[in-house]
Design an enzyme around this catalytic site. Sequence first.
Site, PDB file in Angstrom:
ATOM      1  N   SER A 100       9.232  -0.086   8.569  1.00 47.32           N
ATOM      2  CA  SER A 100       8.107   0.109   9.547  1.00 47.32           C
ATOM      3  C   SER A 100       7.975  -1.027  10.372  1.00 47.32           C
ATOM      4  CB  SER A 100       6.926   0.312   8.877  1.00 47.32           C
ATOM      5  OG  SER A 100       6.588  -0.546   7.587  1.00 47.32           O
ATOM      6  N   ASP A 323      -4.063  -4.976   6.353  1.00 52.34           N
ATOM      7  CA  ASP A 323      -2.816  -4.926   6.723  1.00 52.34           C
ATOM      8  C   ASP A 323      -2.435  -6.470   7.286  1.00 52.34           C
ATOM      9  OD1 ASP A 323      -0.290  -4.610   7.557  1.00 52.34           O
ATOM     10  OD2 ASP A 323      -0.501  -2.788   8.728  1.00 52.34           O
ATOM     11  N   HIS A 326       2.301  -5.565   8.906  1.00 55.42           N
ATOM     12  CA  HIS A 326       2.471  -5.105  10.429  1.00 55.42           C
ATOM     13  C   HIS A 326       1.868  -6.017  11.417  1.00 55.42           C
ATOM     14  CE1 HIS A 326       3.391  -1.886   7.613  1.00 55.42           C
ATOM     15  NE2 HIS A 326       4.257  -1.692   8.236  1.00 55.42           N
TER      16      HIS A 326
END
Length: 347
Positions: A100, A323, A326
């Site tokens: 990702s 998060d 990312h």
Amino acid sequence: MMGPFALAAFLFVIEFCQQVHGSRCDLYKGKWVYDASYPLYNSTNCPFILQEFNCQSNGRPDHLYQNYRWQPTSCNLPRFNGRDFLRRFKGKRIMFVGDSLSLNQWLSLTCLLHTAVCRAKYNLQRIGGLSTFSFPAYGVSIMFSRNAFLVDIVNEKYGRVLKLNSIGSGQLWEGADVLIFDTWHWWLHTGQKQPWDYVQDNKITHKDMNRLVAYEKALRTWARWVNFNVDSAKTKVFFQGVSPDHMDSRDWADPTAKTCRGETLPMISMDYPGGPHPAQVVLNKVLRSVSKPVHLLDITALSQLRKDGHPSAYGYGGRRGTDCTHWCLPGVPDTWNELLFAALIQS
């Protein structure tokens, strides 16, 4: 004849190449500086940003994290020029292969290119684990192949087996003009997030093993694939350096915060208190063993300075999750693509 913008871009590229070759400039040594002309695009003008990376749409109240650009110490990094990129790679296939974080960079590049030629027709197709973004007028395809480990996971009778010495998906990679590989993030997952039950090394099956050791073995399998399968006259190979997370504030010498949540500014230092990333040390060692040319996009240290660049509470999980792995878009991956563009110009 060149238009004024194309001419300016061409002259800047010439100057950049002279700087790099004349002074042995290291593009990866430098600092983050505020620049009001950034970001390079607006998230509202890029309709295919995934929700988990679209921090402004998810309610992030601050904007400054979008206004920083990377400034190398001894030269200037070329500003990304989407039209120039498309002209240079007319008829070419560019493929990102990874997890990702690779997706993060792929989406950044598609947004950069779409913004540069916003009226040009584009196609976006997703089939299984392969996403392809293309501009028919230019014949350029930007692909993303989801492959978190690069090596194979095979369903056996006794469970899912991570095979450290096997790459079965390499046929998909062959024929691309540019390959950008990435793997690390999934190597540390355990429990329900771990997508395998056993790990196999040289036909010996283990329930588990040291993850850094397994990571190195898989990278060496990938390195052998590159050595035996890549035609360097046709295909340029890159490896995206390890993208750092910011889950522990002790890494940036701040005892007051536990994660990246609430961070709004980059570090002004040129050195990261947490030191080199262990996985990057392993990656550097393996890359030295590859006989074919592989360019390292050495984004680890410069990204370590961007504790402010993650979705934190403004990602897919919203305020229920954090998060710090990312990156928001627009944001840090745009710089990764400026560095990719610069590396392609050099080569």
